[in-house]
Structure formats: C-alpha cells, structure tokens
Design a protein around this motif. Sequence first.
Motif, PDB file in Angstrom:
ATOM      1  N   LYS A  99      34.391  -6.748  39.149  1.00 55.02           N
ATOM      2  CA  LYS A  99      33.560  -5.962  40.041  1.00 55.02           C
ATOM      3  C   LYS A  99      32.231  -6.679  40.270  1.00 55.02           C
ATOM      4  CE  LYS A  99      35.571  -1.613  38.374  1.00 55.02           C
ATOM      5  NZ  LYS A  99      35.304  -0.311  37.728  1.00 55.02           N
ATOM      6  N   GLU A 100      31.418  -6.079  41.124  1.00 54.14           N
ATOM      7  CA  GLU A 100      30.124  -6.671  41.442  1.00 54.14           C
ATOM      8  C   GLU A 100      29.272  -6.851  40.190  1.00 54.14           C
ATOM      9  OE1 GLU A 100      26.259  -5.343  44.073  1.00 54.14           O
ATOM     10  OE2 GLU A 100      28.259  -4.959  44.904  1.00 54.14           O
ATOM     11  N   GLU A 101      29.303  -5.860  39.287  1.00 53.99           N
ATOM     12  CA  GLU A 101      28.532  -5.948  38.050  1.00 53.99           C
ATOM     13  C   GLU A 101      28.998  -7.118  37.185  1.00 53.99           C
ATOM     14  OE1 GLU A 101      28.038  -3.627  33.797  1.00 53.99           O
ATOM     15  OE2 GLU A 101      29.258  -2.754  35.385  1.00 53.99           O
ATOM     16  N   ASP A 102      30.317  -7.338  37.119  1.00 54.18           N
ATOM     17  CA  ASP A 102      30.861  -8.447  36.326  1.00 54.18           C
ATOM     18  C   ASP A 102      30.396  -9.787  36.867  1.00 54.18           C
ATOM     19  OD1 ASP A 102      32.367  -6.631  34.726  1.00 54.18           O
ATOM     20  OD2 ASP A 102      33.863  -6.517  36.335  1.00 54.18           O
ATOM     21  N   MET A 552      38.480   1.014  26.429  1.00 53.66           N
ATOM     22  CA  MET A 552      37.180   0.717  25.831  1.00 53.66           C
ATOM     23  C   MET A 552      36.380  -0.221  26.739  1.00 53.66           C
ATOM     24  SD  MET A 552      36.644   2.475  23.193  1.00 53.66           S
ATOM     25  CE  MET A 552      35.094   1.679  22.806  1.00 53.66           C
ATOM     26  N   TRP A 553      37.043  -1.211  27.293  1.00 52.22           N
ATOM     27  CA  TRP A 553      36.348  -2.130  28.203  1.00 52.22           C
ATOM     28  C   TRP A 553      35.864  -1.371  29.450  1.00 52.22           C
ATOM     29  CZ3 TRP A 553      37.902  -4.493  24.092  1.00 52.22           C
ATOM     30  CH2 TRP A 553      37.550  -5.810  23.833  1.00 52.22           C
ATOM     31  N   SER A 554      36.716  -0.483  29.941  1.00 53.29           N
ATOM     32  CA  SER A 554      36.335   0.311  31.111  1.00 53.29           C
ATOM     33  C   SER A 554      35.206   1.282  30.771  1.00 53.29           C
ATOM     34  CB  SER A 554      37.558   1.079  31.616  1.00 53.29           C
ATOM     35  OG  SER A 554      37.216   1.938  32.675  1.00 53.29           O
ATOM     36  N   LEU A 555      35.254   1.860  29.557  1.00 53.93           N
ATOM     37  CA  LEU A 555      34.222   2.810  29.146  1.00 53.93           C
ATOM     38  C   LEU A 555      32.862   2.137  29.050  1.00 53.93           C
ATOM     39  CD1 LEU A 555      33.327   5.584  28.094  1.00 53.93           C
ATOM     40  CD2 LEU A 555      34.037   4.857  25.799  1.00 53.93           C
ATOM     41  N   VAL A 556      32.826   0.927  28.498  1.00 57.77           N
ATOM     42  CA  VAL A 556      31.559   0.203  28.394  1.00 57.77           C
ATOM     43  C   VAL A 556      30.980  -0.043  29.784  1.00 57.77           C
ATOM     44  CG1 VAL A 556      30.485  -1.979  27.718  1.00 57.77           C
ATOM     45  CG2 VAL A 556      32.078  -0.842  26.158  1.00 57.77           C
ATOM     46  N   SER A 557      31.824  -0.429  30.727  1.00 57.73           N
ATOM     47  CA  SER A 557      31.364  -0.646  32.102  1.00 57.73           C
ATOM     48  C   SER A 557      30.835   0.647  32.711  1.00 57.73           C
ATOM     49  CB  SER A 557      32.516  -1.201  32.941  1.00 57.73           C
ATOM     50  OG  SER A 557      32.129  -1.362  34.287  1.00 57.73           O
ATOM     51  N   THR A 558      31.534   1.754  32.456  1.00 63.93           N
ATOM     52  CA  THR A 558      31.105   3.051  32.996  1.00 63.93           C
ATOM     53  C   THR A 558      29.775   3.485  32.398  1.00 63.93           C
ATOM     54  OG1 THR A 558      33.416   3.712  33.305  1.00 63.93           O
ATOM     55  CG2 THR A 558      31.760   5.460  33.285  1.00 63.93           C
ATOM     56  N   THR A 559      29.612   3.309  31.085  1.00 65.97           N
ATOM     57  CA  THR A 559      28.358   3.718  30.434  1.00 65.97           C
ATOM     58  C   THR A 559      27.182   2.913  30.965  1.00 65.97           C
ATOM     59  OG1 THR A 559      28.778   2.181  28.589  1.00 65.97           O
ATOM     60  CG2 THR A 559      29.526   4.438  28.332  1.00 65.97           C
ATOM     61  N   ARG A 560      27.392   1.637  31.231  1.00 58.74           N
ATOM     62  CA  ARG A 560      26.303   0.821  31.785  1.00 58.74           C
ATOM     63  C   ARG A 560      25.935   1.299  33.181  1.00 58.74           C
ATOM     64  NH1 ARG A 560      28.795  -4.825  29.447  1.00 58.74           N
ATOM     65  NH2 ARG A 560      27.558  -4.931  27.539  1.00 58.74           N
ATOM     66  N   HIS A 561      26.945   1.719  33.935  1.00 60.57           N
ATOM     67  CA  HIS A 561      26.688   2.222  35.285  1.00 60.57           C
ATOM     68  C   HIS A 561      25.789   3.454  35.235  1.00 60.57           C
ATOM     69  CE1 HIS A 561      27.458   3.368  39.435  1.00 60.57           C
ATOM     70  NE2 HIS A 561      27.839   4.567  39.014  1.00 60.57           N
ATOM     71  N   ALA A 606      19.044  -6.763  37.125  1.00 65.59           N
ATOM     72  CA  ALA A 606      19.738  -7.571  36.123  1.00 65.59           C
ATOM     73  C   ALA A 606      20.719  -6.699  35.349  1.00 65.59           C
ATOM     74  CB  ALA A 606      18.721  -8.188  35.168  1.00 65.59           C
ATOM     75  N   PRO A 607      21.879  -7.241  34.985  1.00 62.48           N
ATOM     76  CA  PRO A 607      22.891  -6.434  34.294  1.00 62.48           C
ATOM     77  C   PRO A 607      22.390  -5.933  32.942  1.00 62.48           C
ATOM     78  CG  PRO A 607      23.463  -8.761  34.191  1.00 62.48           C
ATOM     79  CD  PRO A 607      22.315  -8.641  35.150  1.00 62.48           C
ATOM     80  N   ILE A 608      22.798  -4.723  32.583  1.00 68.29           N
ATOM     81  CA  ILE A 608      22.411  -4.154  31.291  1.00 68.29           C
ATOM     82  C   ILE A 608      23.148  -4.892  30.183  1.00 68.29           C
ATOM     83  CG2 ILE A 608      22.610  -2.091  29.841  1.00 68.29           C
ATOM     84  CD1 ILE A 608      22.040  -0.426  32.304  1.00 68.29           C
ATOM     85  N   GLY A 609      22.401  -5.418  29.252  1.00 65.67           N
ATOM     86  CA  GLY A 609      22.978  -6.178  28.161  1.00 65.67           C
ATOM     87  C   GLY A 609      21.902  -6.938  27.424  1.00 65.67           C
ATOM     88  N   VAL A 610      22.298  -8.022  26.772  1.00 68.34           N
ATOM     89  CA  VAL A 610      21.378  -8.814  25.959  1.00 68.34           C
ATOM     90  C   VAL A 610      21.460 -10.289  26.296  1.00 68.34           C
ATOM     91  CG1 VAL A 610      20.852  -9.546  23.593  1.00 68.34           C
ATOM     92  CG2 VAL A 610      21.426  -7.158  24.045  1.00 68.34           C
ATOM     93  N   LEU A 611      22.665 -10.791  26.508  1.00 63.31           N
ATOM     94  CA  LEU A 611      22.879 -12.232  26.614  1.00 63.31           C
ATOM     95  C   LEU A 611      22.168 -12.849  27.814  1.00 63.31           C
ATOM     96  CD1 LEU A 611      24.197 -14.749  25.526  1.00 63.31           C
ATOM     97  CD2 LEU A 611      26.330 -14.080  26.630  1.00 63.31           C
TER      98      LEU A 611
END
Length: 670
Positions: A99-102, A552-561, A606-611
Amino acid sequence: MKCLLIASESAEMLFYWTDLEFQQNIQEQYGASQEEGHGFPAFEDSISTLFAPIIISFSTMVTEADSYTSFTTENNHIYVLHQFDECLYIAVNGDGEEKEEDLRRKIYVMNKMIEVLFGMVTLSGNLLRKELRAQDTEQRLRLWKHLQSLLETYSHLRENDQSFLVEAVERLIHPTLCEQCIEFLERRLVQQINSSVERGGEEVLHAFILVHTKLLAFYSSRNASILSTSDLLALIIMAQNMYPSNVDVDDPSPEVQSGDSLSNSTDKPSPTDKDSKKPVRGSTPVFEFVDPDIQMAEDSLSTLEVCPPDPATPHKVFLEVSQKDGLYPMMPHSMYCLPLWPGITLVLLTKFPHSGVAMSVYTFWEAFAKLEKRLNEGQGGSTRGQPMHEVRSKLDKFLKTLALNGIQSSQLQNVWTEFKNRAFSRGGPGFSRDLIPWCKHMKTQLCGIYRQCFLFDSGPDDTPRRLSPGLQERAQTMVQEKLMDWKDFLLVKSKRNITMVSYPLSDFPGLVHFICVDRSSGQMIAPSLSITERTTSELGKGPVAQYIKNKMWSLVSTTRHYLQKGYSTLTLRDGDFYFCYFLWFENETGFKLEAKDIPIMPKDSAPIGVLGHNYYRKLLRYYSKNHPGETVKCYELLTVHLGVIPTEIILQHCRQLASKLWEPSRNPLL
C-alpha cells in the motif's frame, strides 16, 4: 511488480532497484520499440526514460509550491514520491502487495540506510551524487548492488520478523546467560581489545551478540553514548545482509527443537557441537533476463561479479551520538561483524580516531543552517548575527587545526574568507538575505571536509584505522569458547523465545497471540510466529498459523493508520477473532499517566515507526511537556483473542498481561 529509485532534480539516476516482474515489463515496453539494427537499450537508460517525465513534473510543481506525494495510474500502479534535500525518491508497486504507507516506509528506510553509510555527506546533494553515482562504473555498480541487497534484506525481515514489523529490538529471554555474556563482554572482551596495541587507535564503544535478529547481550563502555533503537535496527539489517539467516540450515537437529525439550531446559546448556564452520554469504542475482539474445549495456548490474568483502575490513557506519551539550547525528564509527556460527554473530562498534572533527563539522554546519533559516524568514540583522561572532573565532581555530593535521581545507578557507568579508566587514552587506548563498556554500564545504576525513580509506595522517586481523580473530575465538556449549540451545531459543505456555489458559483463556512494545527502551516481547519447514509456532504449520500471522501484520498496519488520526485505543472483531490495540504512558514507578490527545498527522507525513523516522521519540517529547521532572515511558500492546470471549474479560486480560510481560527479566540490555 516493484521498483524503488533515487534521482537528482535533473532526472539523473542515482540508484534503482526493481524486482524481476518490473524488469521484464520494462524490457517488453522498450525492447519492442527498438529500431532495427540497434541493440537493446541499457536497462538504466530505459528506467530513466520511463521516470524522466515524472521527475521533471514533480520538480516543476515543487518550484511552484504545488507538489504531490503520490498517485495511482489507470492500471492501479501506486507511485509514492518524497524529496530529501536534492534527491527525489520514487517507490512503485503494481502487484497490489504494498500500500501507499508501505512504499513511503520503504523510502524512509532506504534514506536511513544511506545516512548510516554516508553520514553528513547526505546533507549535500552535490556530494551525495558523487558517492551514489561515482565516475568509476565498477565502483558505482558495486555500491548499487550493496544498496539493493540491503533493501531486499530489510523487505524480507519486514515480512517475516515481528521485531521489524513493529520496529523494536527483541532480546532473548534467559537472565542467567544474558548476565554472564554482558559480564564477559565488559570484563574480558572489550577490556582486552581496548588495551591492545593492535587496535589501530580505535576504541570499542559497543559490543553485542546477535542470534539471528535477536539480541543476546549488549554492552556499552562507560564513555559511550546510548545507541539509538533506529541505529541498532539498521545495524541488524547490515549484519543480516552480510550473514543471512537460513533457518532450515542454521538450526540444529529436529530432536533439539522439540517444544518439550526447550521448555524443560531453559537453564541447561545444549549438547556440544564441535563444528565451527563459518557461514558463507550467498549471492542472489538481482537481474536475470530470460531472453539469451538480449545484450545488456556495460552498466547493467547483472554484468558485475561482486567479490565478497574481506571480513577483516570494517564497515564505516555513521550513527547518532548523544552528549551533554546536545545530539550529534551521523557520527563516524567502525562496524566489525564477526560470525561465530551460522545464525550467531558478534558485532563490535568502535570509535573513529579524529571523531572530534566530525562533531566540530556538524556544530558549524548546524550554525550555518540555522542562520540560513533565519535569513530566509527575514530575521537578519546585527542582533541575530551576534552568535556568529562566536562561530567566527571557533571556526578560525578549527581551520588551523585542520592544516596542522594535513587535511586539505583551502576551498573551505576561501569560502569562509568571502563569508567574513560580506558578514563582518563594515562595507559589507552584513547579515542580510545576500548571505544565503554563502551559507549554502559553507555547508557544502563543511560536508566536503567530513567526506575527506571519514569516507576516504586513509585518515588525516594516513595511518591504518582498524583492529588488526589477529585481534579480531582472537575476539572471535574468545566468544566462541564462551558460547560453545550454548550455541544449539540459542538457535532453538531464538525460534521459541517466548511461548504461550508461559501464559497459561487458566490466567488468559482465549488469548491466541500478543505483541508488547516498550517504546522508551525500544524493546518488544512476542511469542514466536515462525512458520518454516523445520520450525513452527505453537499454532502449527497449518492455515490457522498463517492466518494469525497475516492478521497480525494487517493489524499493525491498521493501528498505525488510526494512530496517525490520533486514536490510541482500537478494538475490532474479525470473524472468529477479536483484536485489541492500546498505547499508554507511565512514569518510572509504573503509575499509568492520564490519557492525552495524540497529535493528528497529515496523510503524507513520515510513516509511524522508528527505523526510518522516530515517531515515538517525538510523541514522548510531546507528552512529557505536561510532566516536567518525570521520566515518561510509552508502551504498546496488541492482542488476539478468540471471539467467543466476552469483551470485558478481554480488556481485563489486556491489563493483566501488560503488567506481567516485563517481569521475567529486568536485564538492562539497552
């Protein structure tokens, strides 16, 4: 069908990566249109031709302050664009897998890896172009292959490793062994290396042991800065890129891998295996044209045979350093990645000789950047120029120091002289907008000094700057002897680090899976979700295990959204399962702090995360403003329950689970 490229504002290609499907699509599109008698165009030329209109359009609209960050074509290909200084990053997906976020996350991670590899040179578009597109074709292609390999390694970890899914470090949970290893690193390994005459002027600041991507032990010397989670994750990517984990090959015999033997032997060493065979890094070709008649141009990446790097040669990495007087990003270090056995690696980070030069360069660069910003905002004048008088005296002394150390600084001296004549002389224009171009020139020249000192092979005094091969080998042997009786156990433990057996049904009925992250320390805890031919999770190898992993991978993406929209709590039902997400803050005593509205982020932020971008550091600073004098900590919890469990019971479980998760081990690994 995927692609990522970096281009200059003039549409010059600085780097590109494509998968095989995208490559074949380009081949069909441009191979069919070639004129009779002409060979197939170089793949790089085809890529440039395809993207040139997009690059020019983007640059034009940025100039007119009407830019865009993404678009979707008629055939549902997603394009995401982001400009870092003078470099434009473009990521493309045409198979619906991203997706666009990825794509935006991939761009930010790629930029992070380039910063780690090139440091402050990334702050000068002109100098970065020289590094990414070197005149020597072989050197350029070797670098591009390395960057492509890093990107593929990250993508693999992002798709398969929970720690890279949530961008936090996972540590092996074994308090006794962890304490022993930390003590060993401190009192024997690091002390012996730093007291050796063979260290080449370097000093070990950090030493850590990785089992696949998990952290067994981490030690920092007393005068070392804290290693940020973002930098540590980037180093793990580099270590995995050098010595990729092959689970089916690296893991010991299936008899050792049984769940019962693991749960009953957490405090016992594994059977000894005397085989100390070193892992060999594999090489997978990025481009494979299926038509044998097609002849690639000389700068096609597939024409270059890249020899494996010399293990004794350290990698130059540029990491964040925190000092009492402030934060210094992209400071030079050497990274030694020493394989102990397949899947287990020792990493040493050493301090560069003359690293004080890098801090001085960044201090001056930051001063000119701030001045340029003030002048652009119309805040010039003598009062604003006053701090530059301090910079003037310090920079004059710095230039004399460079000359004494044999560092070529004549261009910097000339630009600085012109700057002083304009800013400080009575007849000059003073601190006005006329100084803006000279601020830019000063920043470029400072980055040039940095490049000369830390990116070239020889140092200012042309002395070797590395630990001797003999010293590296002795360090490698010392750690091997320490862990010889534990290595098989560690490889199994890395696949079954946390088991759901530790959280019995009597306490948490209906709990299927969870991930808990301490964003203050950058650590995470989660049961294994490994699904390979020889190693499986407690959910088995069937569709249920794969379903939970995908969810779980989908849930992490949804929570960031939703986190981007300002929501810190999320509960949703999906078929037979119930998913929960919580983000909360505590003080250092464990008292939960009052909830506060989380800032709403723009869609193209910027995408939600750390890296690639540390969202949680900014969030902690934002929340800490209302709690002066307190140490604020941030936590995240994601859970999966069976849908038949009542909602109130699930929420109670989440509270109990959050309080229990960090109890098994309190080792200060980070």
